[in-house]
Design an enzyme around this catalytic site. Structure first.
Site, PDB file in Angstrom:
ATOM      1  N   PHE A   1      41.480  75.184  72.072  1.00 44.06           N
ATOM      2  CA  PHE A   1      42.246  76.414  72.268  1.00 44.06           C
ATOM      3  C   PHE A   1      43.682  76.003  72.564  1.00 44.06           C
ATOM      4  O   PHE A   1      43.960  75.414  73.609  1.00 44.06           O
ATOM      5  CB  PHE A   1      41.619  77.178  73.440  1.00 44.06           C
ATOM      6  CG  PHE A   1      42.366  78.402  73.893  1.00 44.06           C
ATOM      7  CD1 PHE A   1      42.191  79.618  73.260  1.00 44.06           C
ATOM      8  CD2 PHE A   1      43.212  78.346  74.997  1.00 44.06           C
ATOM      9  CE1 PHE A   1      42.846  80.765  73.716  1.00 44.06           C
ATOM     10  CE2 PHE A   1      43.877  79.478  75.454  1.00 44.06           C
ATOM     11  CZ  PHE A   1      43.697  80.684  74.810  1.00 44.06           C
TER      12      PHE A   1
ATOM     13  N   GLU B   1      43.209  77.090  83.256  1.00 40.99           N
ATOM     14  CA  GLU B   1      42.658  78.454  83.191  1.00 40.99           C
ATOM     15  C   GLU B   1      43.337  79.382  84.208  1.00 40.99           C
ATOM     16  O   GLU B   1      42.718  80.288  84.760  1.00 40.99           O
ATOM     17  CB  GLU B   1      41.136  78.457  83.401  1.00 40.99           C
ATOM     18  CG  GLU B   1      40.333  78.145  82.169  1.00 40.99           C
ATOM     19  CD  GLU B   1      40.465  79.181  81.060  1.00 40.99           C
ATOM     20  OE1 GLU B   1      40.786  80.343  81.357  1.00 40.99           O
ATOM     21  OE2 GLU B   1      40.272  78.814  79.890  1.00 40.99           O
TER      22      GLU B   1
END
Length: 376
Positions: free
Chosen positions: A122, A362
């Site tokens: 990602f 994150e």
């Protein structure tokens, strides 16, 4: 006692055995080599852990988020680096394709990933666009057949292991955060390169890559969703990604605490095991209490996700608390071992280094607090 009638219990037990038999014994060697063995990645796929929450229609295991969180915890207790590969591959990467890809895109890109045949990454973060994802500068310029992409990405996990990357690039510079679009690309596309694999404090077997795109051509059918939907797509998987990081924080902290408790039962000072000394016993009790709280926050967020209920607040709380508690627990484990805890001969110093990044990726702890403050 294992409930043989509960499929989730069997899956979690399989993850536990795999982690303790295949991961934990070689975690130190894996760190030294700065590499996860291909056979480990293959076994993760065969066990269904690389498409854990994805639909069986596309090759996934469809085990649900609560079971997935416990699987990630077990894998992290064996080796934090391996749990990062699993977490990033599952969410955000696979989840984005399941949510937003067309049937043709799913067949080409998603099915191999959900079945564990291909690892995905990602690619959102850039050197000047971290917590503020809207600051992306990588550019995708339209052509007659698709787009030409130029730019770079930073801190991209799995890119040196993977075959597929979801990346985000600006298609309309004048539109600000609404000018970012999402693309799926093969890592062997001409113009795609892993510029370097970073040297890090911990999780050294998990790659953190700098990527470069030099006149990389992609077709129109590699764009995910419509132009301008990129940031919305990227942010749509925050709940799942944060549940994964909270779960791995719990797993690593548990491994360190279990080792410290075992050590404290064996190590003797002043004529008795050190666990019987109040200073040590209280420290371990406090650590175990934090661990239990972190696990419950994580599973609560996962249950909400499984139930289809809003889970953003719960996931942010879980990620914030679990990641910070994990560093505290690992520090307590080192303190319990004393000087030996500081040596690489014992696993707690490695786990301490591995767990530190959980407060950063994150969404940093500061970002989690900003989100939670807004939700007050």
């Amino acid at each position: 006692m294992l409930d043989h009638t509960d499929p989730s219990a069997l899956i979690i037990e399989a993850a536990r055995r795999f982690a303790q038999e295949r991961l934990a014994p070689h975690a130190a060697a894996r760190e030294q080599a700065c590499r996860i063995e291909p056979e480990i990645i293959r076994e993760l796929g065969e066990m269904g852990f690389l498409g854990a929450t994805n639909s069986a229609e596309w090759g996934g295991s469809e085990i649900g988020y609560e079971t997935y969180a416990q699987v990630v915890e077990e894998i992290a207790a064996g080796d934090g680096s391996v749990s990062t590969l699993v977490s990033v591959h599952n969410a955000p990467t696979c989840e984005i394709l399941e949510k937003f890809a067309t049937p043709a895109q799913k067949e080409r890109w998603f099915r191999p990933m959900a079945s564990g045949e291909a690892i995905g990454s990602f690619a959102l973060t850039e050197s000047a666009a971290g917590s503020d994802a809207s600051g992306v500068r990588t550019r995708a310029v339209r052509t007659n057949s698709g787009y030409v992409i130029n730019g770079s990405k930073q801190f991209i996990s799995n890119a040196s292991y993977g075959k597929t990357t979801i990346l985000f690039a600006v298609t309309d510079p004048a539109a600000g955060k609404k000018g970012i679009s999402a693309f799926v690309v093969a890592n062997d596309t001409p113009g795609f390169s892993v510029a370097r694999v970073e040297h890090k404090l911990g999780q050294k077997a998990s790659d953190s890559c700098a990527l470069a795109f030099d006149d990389m051509q992609v077709s129109n059918d590699q764009r995910i969703g419509e132009e301008g939907q990129g940031l919305k797509i990227a942010l749509s998987t925050l709940e799942s990604g944060r549940i994964g990081i909270a779960a791995q924080s719990v797993g690593m902290a548990r491994a360190a605490l279990d080792y410290a408790i075992g050590y404290a039962k064996e190590r003797k000072q002043f004529g008795r095991p050190i666990i019987e000394h109040q200073a040590v016993g209280f420290r371990l009790v406090e650590a175990k209490t934090k661990l239990a709280a972190a696990r419950e926050l994580t599973l609560r967020a996962a249950r909400l996700k499984d139930a289809g209920q809003p889970a953003l607040e719960a996931a942010a709380m879980a990620k914030l608390f679990a990641s910070e508690a994990a560093e505290s627990i690992c520090s307590a484990a080192i303190q319990t071992l004393g000087g030996y805890g500081y040596l690489s001969d014992y696993p707690v110093e490695r786990i301490y280094r591995d767990v530190r990044v959980c407060q950063i990726y994150e969404g940093t702890s500061d970002v989690q607090k900003i989100i939670l403050q807004r939700m007050l």
